[in-house]
Design a protein around this motif. Structure first.
Motif, PDB file in Angstrom:
ATOM      1  N   THR A  24       0.915  -1.112  -0.150  1.00 42.64           N
ATOM      2  CA  THR A  24       0.078   0.041  -0.052  1.00 42.64           C
ATOM      3  C   THR A  24       0.835   1.480  -0.083  1.00 42.64           C
ATOM      4  N   TYR A  26       4.716   2.712   2.159  1.00 44.20           N
ATOM      5  CA  TYR A  26       5.948   2.493   3.278  1.00 44.20           C
ATOM      6  C   TYR A  26       5.272   2.611   4.733  1.00 44.20           C
ATOM      7  N   ARG A  47       2.916  12.731  15.658  1.00 44.54           N
ATOM      8  CA  ARG A  47       1.686  12.029  15.583  1.00 44.54           C
ATOM      9  C   ARG A  47       1.143  11.932  16.806  1.00 44.54           C
ATOM     10  N   ALA A 108      -8.255  -3.075  18.440  1.00 42.15           N
ATOM     11  CA  ALA A 108      -7.024  -3.024  17.723  1.00 42.15           C
ATOM     12  C   ALA A 108      -7.243  -3.357  16.164  1.00 42.15           C
ATOM     13  N   ARG A 111      -3.534  -6.002  10.010  1.00 40.92           N
ATOM     14  CA  ARG A 111      -3.477  -6.365   8.622  1.00 40.92           C
ATOM     15  C   ARG A 111      -2.378  -7.284   8.311  1.00 40.92           C
ATOM     16  N   MET A 130       2.855  -0.232  12.348  1.00 39.89           N
ATOM     17  CA  MET A 130       3.308   0.371  11.285  1.00 39.89           C
ATOM     18  C   MET A 130       2.423   1.478  10.981  1.00 39.89           C
ATOM     19  N   ILE A 171      -9.814   0.525   5.936  1.00 40.72           N
ATOM     20  CA  ILE A 171     -10.109  -0.059   7.244  1.00 40.72           C
ATOM     21  C   ILE A 171     -11.496  -0.306   7.373  1.00 40.72           C
ATOM     22  N   VAL A 213     -15.180   6.672  15.241  1.00 39.87           N
ATOM     23  CA  VAL A 213     -14.663   7.100  13.793  1.00 39.87           C
ATOM     24  C   VAL A 213     -13.220   6.557  14.176  1.00 39.87           C
ATOM     25  N   CYS A 214     -12.634   6.153  12.901  1.00 39.97           N
ATOM     26  CA  CYS A 214     -11.299   5.850  12.818  1.00 39.97           C
ATOM     27  C   CYS A 214     -10.540   7.247  13.383  1.00 39.97           C
ATOM     28  N   GLN A 217      -8.985   9.738  10.984  1.00 38.39           N
ATOM     29  CA  GLN A 217      -9.790  10.623  10.039  1.00 38.39           C
ATOM     30  C   GLN A 217     -10.032  12.092  10.644  1.00 38.39           C
TER      31      GLN A 217
HETATM   32  O1  TXA Z   1      -1.848   0.789   4.383  1.00 38.58           O
HETATM   33  C1  TXA Z   1      -1.849   0.977   5.491  1.00 38.58           C
HETATM   34  O2  TXA Z   1      -2.647   0.824   6.353  1.00 38.58           O
HETATM   35  C2  TXA Z   1      -0.598   1.608   6.092  1.00 38.58           C
HETATM   36  C3  TXA Z   1       0.348   0.538   5.891  1.00 38.58           C
HETATM   37  C4  TXA Z   1       1.890   0.890   6.318  1.00 38.58           C
HETATM   38  O3  TXA Z   1       0.220  -0.574   6.142  1.00 38.58           O
HETATM   39  N1  TXA Z   1      -0.650   1.961   7.254  1.00 38.58           N
HETATM   40  C5  TXA Z   1      -1.596   3.216   7.517  1.00 38.58           C
HETATM   41  O4  TXA Z   1      -1.205   3.610   8.843  1.00 38.58           O
HETATM   42  O5  TXA Z   1      -2.035   3.738   6.823  1.00 38.58           O
HETATM   43  P1  TXA Z   1      -1.802   4.770   9.804  1.00 38.58           P
HETATM   44  O6  TXA Z   1      -1.265   4.984  11.054  1.00 38.58           O
HETATM   45  O7  TXA Z   1      -1.240   6.095   8.513  1.00 38.58           O
HETATM   46  O8  TXA Z   1      -3.249   4.863   9.627  1.00 38.58           O
HETATM   47  C6  TXA Z   1      -3.741   4.147  10.533  1.00 38.58           C
HETATM   48  C7  TXA Z   1      -5.132   4.423  10.514  1.00 38.58           C
HETATM   49  C8  TXA Z   1      -5.451   5.778  11.465  1.00 38.58           C
HETATM   50  O9  TXA Z   1      -6.323   6.521  10.942  1.00 38.58           O
HETATM   51  C9  TXA Z   1      -5.816   5.159  12.726  1.00 38.58           C
HETATM   52  O10 TXA Z   1      -6.539   6.252  13.566  1.00 38.58           O
HETATM   53  C10 TXA Z   1      -6.735   3.907  12.255  1.00 38.58           C
HETATM   54  O11 TXA Z   1      -5.951   3.218  11.472  1.00 38.58           O
HETATM   55  N2  TXA Z   1      -6.904   2.964  13.740  1.00 38.58           N
HETATM   56  C11 TXA Z   1      -5.963   2.165  14.123  1.00 38.58           C
HETATM   57  N3  TXA Z   1      -6.248   1.564  15.152  1.00 38.58           N
HETATM   58  C12 TXA Z   1      -7.627   1.784  15.413  1.00 38.58           C
HETATM   59  C13 TXA Z   1      -8.569   1.395  16.152  1.00 38.58           C
HETATM   60  N4  TXA Z   1      -8.315   0.441  17.094  1.00 38.58           N
HETATM   61  N5  TXA Z   1      -9.774   2.105  16.275  1.00 38.58           N
HETATM   62  C14 TXA Z   1     -10.063   2.716  15.017  1.00 38.58           C
HETATM   63  N6  TXA Z   1      -8.986   3.083  14.280  1.00 38.58           N
HETATM   64  C15 TXA Z   1      -8.073   2.812  14.330  1.00 38.58           C
END
Ligand code: TXA
Ligand code: MG
Length: 312
Positions: A24, A26, A47, A108, A111, A130, A171, A213-214, A217
């Motif tokens: 997707t 890095y 972050r 949590a 992926r 990641m 997601i 929401v995530c 976002q």
């Molecule tokens: O493609 C991808 O998903 C990439 C590659 C590196 O795997 N990773 C990625 O991670 O995009 P990041 O941290 O940029 O985005 C992760 C998203 C964030 O918007 C976060 O809020 C959401 O996932 N997230 C993580 N754990 C969550 C949870 N328990 N409940 C709701 N949202 C969650």
């Protein structure tokens, strides 16, 4: 600094954060077991701690070891889309996932990535958290050069390919008896509908009173420094420094044109998207007019969402 697989694994296993390619985008990787390294990820990216991280694992058994309930159709989704660009949010045993990883939530995100070198690494290190390998709020990285731009040439990056999807994973979260899309990404709503038998609703930023929401976002995202003007029609005015558009179109405008790709291939456009947004910063371009006249289906919906967020 490019490092090979065994160096990457020993760096992670001795508490370091490194960048890792995935199909997707890095990622910035740390072992889920190493709280200090995880903390370091938040600092490196700038972050907010309220934004949780995705746990990347090598196999389904590892997901089952953390989860306390498995929602309906989870297995079908996993069978069709894993390894690949799908992230699923599950209720977990809080004793097994450090609070910092999930920002204190009882869930949590998981992926199983598909790039072979990423999977090899996961076998050597165990689960890795990641987030995308970019400074918070900026476009994600889809190749080593992007990571070097953000974190410096000395920052360790596992050698690998350019990210072939070019946008983050989609997601999913299961709430009130149905799956919802918490973040659109490389998998389209239509692809998920084919497996689920219904069309999962996309949770918008505004509708988070219905479903949590995530958190990510809620923040500014994917944004270059340049002012972005999104238009379905109308020829850009002279105040705009460049155009971002498609190779099939002629733009009657004597300023540089950055080409996203072909209107025939949303896959190609997704792959080039962040490189083009990053190019604006590299060239110190102050403003860009973006041709938004493209379909409202499939992967185009994700592309439109990313451009809209980038312009906010
Ligand atoms: O493609 C991808 O998903 C990439 C590659 C590196 O795997 N990773 C990625 O991670 O995009 P990041 O941290 O940029 O985005 C992760 C998203 C964030 O918007 C976060 O809020 C959401 O996932 N997230 C993580 N754990 C969550 C949870 N328990 N409940 C709701 N949202 C969650
Ligand atoms: Mg990100």
């Amino acid at each position: 600094m490019r490092v090979d697989l065994s160096t990457a694994a020993s760096l992670i296993n001795s508490g370091n954060v490194i960048a890792v390619p995935t199909e997707t985008v890095y990622g910035l990787a740390a072992s889920i077991k190493d709280q200090e390294a995880v903390q370091n990820i938040f600092e490196l990216k700038g972050r907010p701690l309220v934004n949780p991280l995705i746990i990347h694992v090598a196999d389904l058994e590892t997901v089952y070891s953390y989860a306390i309930t498995i929602p309906p159709q989870f297995e079908e989704l996993a069978a069709v889309f894993w390894p690949g660009p799908l992230t699923m949010i599950l209720p977990i045993n809080p004793a097994l996932v450090p609070s910092i990883v999930r920002a204190g939530l009882p869930t949590a995100a998981f992926r199983i990535p598909s790039m072979p070198v990423t999977r090899e690494l996961l076998k050597l290190t165990g689960p890795l958290v990641m987030p995308s390998a970019n400074k918070s709020g900026k476009p994600s990285s889809t190749c080593i050069e992007h990571v070097e731009n953000d974190f410096g040439k000395k920052f360790p990056v596992l050698e690998g390919l350019k990210s072939e999807q070019g946008v983050e994973s989609t997601i999913l979260i299961y709430e009130e008896g149905v799956w919802h899309i918490a973040r659109l990404g490389a998998l389209s709503q239509e692809q998920l509908t084919n497996v689920l038998g219904y069309s999962p609703a996309i949770i918008s930023n505004q509708s988070h009173s219905i479903v949590p929401v995530c958190p990510g976002q809620l923040f500014r995202h994917y944004a270059p420094r340049a002012r972005l003007v999104l238009r379905e029609e109308s020829i850009p005015s002279e105040e705009i420094a460049c155009i971002i558009g498609f190779k099939e179109r002629d733009y009657p405008f004597n300023k540089p044109v950055l080409i996203l790709g072909s209107l025939e291939s949303p896959e190609e456009v997704a792959q080039n998207l962040y490189a083009i947004l990053r190019q604006l910063d590299l060239d110190q371009i102050e403003s860009a007019w973006i041709d938004m006249s493209f379909p409202h289906t499939g992967l185009w919906v994700t592309i439109r969402e990313r451009l809209t967020r980038a312009a906010e």
